[in-house]
Write an enzyme that holds these catalytic residues in place. Structure first.
Site, PDB file in Angstrom:
ATOM      1  CD  GLU A  74       1.969 -79.191 -86.729  1.00 54.57           C
ATOM      2  OE1 GLU A  74       2.950 -79.370 -87.480  1.00 54.57           O
ATOM      3  OE2 GLU A  74       1.124 -78.299 -86.928  1.00 54.57           O
ATOM      4  CG  HIS A  82       7.575 -80.171 -86.414  1.00 54.05           C
ATOM      5  ND1 HIS A  82       7.115 -81.438 -86.720  1.00 54.05           N
ATOM      6  CD2 HIS A  82       6.563 -79.328 -86.716  1.00 54.05           C
ATOM      7  CE1 HIS A  82       5.878 -81.355 -87.187  1.00 54.05           C
ATOM      8  NE2 HIS A  82       5.516 -80.082 -87.191  1.00 54.05           N
TER       9      HIS A  82
HETATM   10  O1  9MR Z   1       3.038 -83.122 -92.770  1.00 55.60           O
HETATM   11  C1  9MR Z   1       2.409 -82.270 -93.718  1.00 55.60           C
HETATM   12  C2  9MR Z   1       2.837 -82.654 -95.126  1.00 55.60           C
HETATM   13  O2  9MR Z   1       2.357 -83.945 -95.445  1.00 55.60           O
HETATM   14  C3  9MR Z   1       2.301 -81.632 -96.121  1.00 55.60           C
HETATM   15  O3  9MR Z   1       2.818 -81.917 -97.422  1.00 55.60           O
HETATM   16  C4  9MR Z   1       2.691 -80.226 -95.705  1.00 55.60           C
HETATM   17  C5  9MR Z   1       2.085 -79.182 -96.622  1.00 55.60           C
HETATM   18  O4  9MR Z   1       0.668 -79.181 -96.521  1.00 55.60           O
HETATM   19  O5  9MR Z   1       2.257 -79.966 -94.380  1.00 55.60           O
HETATM   20  C6  9MR Z   1       2.797 -80.843 -93.427  1.00 55.60           C
HETATM   21  O6  9MR Z   1       2.299 -80.515 -92.143  1.00 55.60           O
HETATM   22  C7  9MR Z   1       2.757 -79.272 -91.600  1.00 55.60           C
HETATM   23  C8  9MR Z   1       1.627 -78.702 -90.765  1.00 55.60           C
HETATM   24  O7  9MR Z   1       0.453 -78.577 -91.546  1.00 55.60           O
HETATM   25  C9  9MR Z   1       2.006 -77.373 -90.174  1.00 55.60           C
HETATM   26  N1  9MR Z   1       3.242 -77.477 -89.424  1.00 55.60           N
HETATM   27  C10 9MR Z   1       4.358 -78.095 -90.102  1.00 55.60           C
HETATM   28  C11 9MR Z   1       3.950 -79.458 -90.642  1.00 55.60           C
HETATM   29  C12 9MR Z   1       5.129 -80.173 -91.279  1.00 55.60           C
HETATM   30  O8  9MR Z   1       5.588 -79.451 -92.404  1.00 55.60           O
END
Ligand code: 9MR
Length: 306
Positions: A221, A192
């Site tokens: 990611e 990210h």
């Molecule tokens: O993108 C995801 C978001 O829609 C959710 O609300 C959030 C909480 O479950 O998680 C986000 O995805 C995360 C991922 O699972 C782990 N790494 C960070 C991502 C971005 O926050």
């Protein structure tokens, strides 16, 4: 899943652009694990069917994450001894991994277990750390391997792309797991990033030391956010974003051990960034109208030249 169900443009883009899919949310414990031994596989089954229909493989995200403890468990945590919880967790991990044996080929076994800051250790506030103690991670890998011996099993985290306190802590963690014979195969670097990011020697050194342990790694990611404040992205911001994406893929293509490159979404129409970082956005390869951005062409060119 809402986009997959409700937006034909999104479905078409997924089918056209990807050879590997990851559920953004529906494979997290809070979504799958509905009661002590009750699991809801509906969404993941549909995603698996979509992937199968389009010749794609699936990446599993994530068996355990401190931010995704099922509500029923949080509300009743005192009803369970740590031994009882351990058994429930083993049954859960086993059920999920076994169900998608041979379908989900790579699992993030544990997500973001390491703290931020200058002297990071394991997050002591994590539900699982509190309940099972500091060695709660190793058994997850053993259970997952027993359930699917062919799955690649990963530790996954953010802001660990460069050498620094956090990537050092992750390095020590995976080194220790390996030394104890724990079946861990790789590290996921989430990627990210903020616009302006460029590939530096520190990123190369970081993945090289993982590869030197015999581990593989993936970019899991990727997205490159930029400040927008309501305005469309400028041409120069989009060019900088293309450089960042191109550099990140170059890391993967030129260093040993990289086994995958995954973006956290495909289109700016659906991205977590604006909701979590107000004023920021435009972080993915297709714009809000599903048109390819300069970053898309940078990625396509790097892949074609490989
Ligand atoms: O993108 C995801 C978001 O829609 C959710 O609300 C959030 C909480 O479950 O998680 C986000 O995805 C995360 C991922 O699972 C782990 N790494 C960070 C991502 C971005 O926050």
């Amino acid at each position: 899943m809402a986009a997959l169900d409700g937006d034909p443009r999104y479905r078409a883009a997924l089918a056209r652009e990807c050879n590997l899919l990851v559920a953004e949310n529906v494979q997290k414990p809070h979504a799958l694990w509905r009661g002590p031994t009750t699991y809801d596989f509906t969404h993941t089954d549909r995603l698996a069917q979509f992937a199968h229909d389009h010749g794609q493989t699936l990446r599993g995200h994530t068996l355990l994450w401190h931010q995704s403890v099922p509500r029923w468990l949080q509300e009743h945590e005192n009803d369970y001894s740590s031994e009882a919880l351990r058994e429930l967790l083993q049954a859960y991990v086993t059920a999920v991994v076994r169900r998608y044996r041979g379908v989900i080929t790579v699992w993030d076994v544990i997500n973001e277990a390491v703290e931020d800051g200058e002297t990071p250790g394991l997050r002591p506030e994590s539900f699982w750390y509190r309940k099972l103690g500091p060695d709660y991670i190793a058994p997850l890998f053993h259970w997952a391997q027993a359930a699917d011996p062919s799955a690649r099993l990963y530790y996954n985290d953010y802001e660990a792309e460069a050498i620094g306190p956090k990537s050092d802590a992750i390095y020590r963690l995976v080194q220790d797991l390996l030394a104890r014979g724990v079946p861990i195969h790789g590290v996921g670097l989430q990627g990210h990033l903020e616009n302006g990011w460029r590939l530096e020697e520190t990123h190369r050194a970081n993945v090289r030391r993982l590869a030197a342990l015999g581990l593989e790694w993936q970019i899991t990611e990727a997205d490159v956010r930029m400040p927008l404040n309501g305005a469309p992205p400028t041409e120069s911001a989009l060019a900088a974003q293309a450089d960042a994406y191109g550099d990140l893929l170059e890391l993967c293509l030129t260093e040993p051990g990289c086994q995958g490159f995954v973006t956290w979404g495909v289109t700016d129409a659906y991205s977590w960034i604006p909701g979590f970082r107000p004023g920021w956005g435009a972080s993915l390869l297709l714009d809000e109208d599903f048109r390819p951005k300069p970053a898309y062409f940078a990625i396509a060119e790097a892949l074609n030249n490989d």
